[in-house]
Design a protein around this motif. Sequence first.
Motif: not given
Length: 267
Positions: A7-8, A49-51, A221-222, A225-228
Amino acid sequence: MTALILALVAGAVVGLTLGALGGGGSVLAVPVLVYLLGFSPAEATTASLFIVTATSLTALFAHAREGRVRWKAGAAFAAAGIVPAALAGAFAAHLPQAVLTLAFAVVAGLAAARMLRPARSSAASPSTSSASAPSSEASGERRPRTVRAAGAGAGLGALTGLLGVGGGFLAVPALVAVLSFEMQAAVGTSLLVISVNSVASLATRTAAATTLDWAVVAPFTAAAILGAWDGKRLAKKISGPRLQQIFAVLLLAVAAFMLVDALTGLW
């Protein structure tokens, strides 16, 4: 522990893709959630969609700080797609999954092919495109561009509702080809479109959201966000034509994968 690591890692890749290319996040997230993390297709779509919603909003903020979001055209583009997305989503519920996957593969392949053409032309005459962009932006063409954005957004919304993805992999080529956005502006503006489309689609799936494995979705998701944020920095370092080529290659790879999956599912 294995699921958490997957997941990470997958979340970081999805976030990097969204931040750098303005799309492709849900295209990558859904196969990972289904084939690697054991989600059902319905759960994977909702989780994706949430992610993508959370990641797109983060990446949108980062690109907006750099002035790479064209809010007026992007808002018209996104708003025009909300109703078609809802109608197409209701229609998609009655179609076999293999048919939807096949349609997804075809649309992704066509979008990739169209992305390669602007990349070649812009690379061939960079001085012309850079000289014409400011004059076009300053001219009286803003209203026609907004109208075209609304028309393209309605079509994109219908496809987004039908295929159940955020739509960035279609929004970027549409913004480049239909509205003549340079790649950086198309990436930033597409994040606005993705956010609106994803929120609208997610609002209709609240019941399914309660069945998700949040021990997997939350770290996914976390990491996304960091990858973005890293993806935004990557987009700043790479030229527009190069980003277009990377994005087109990504779409072709996804199209090939989904095509094989669709044909396999037609038993």
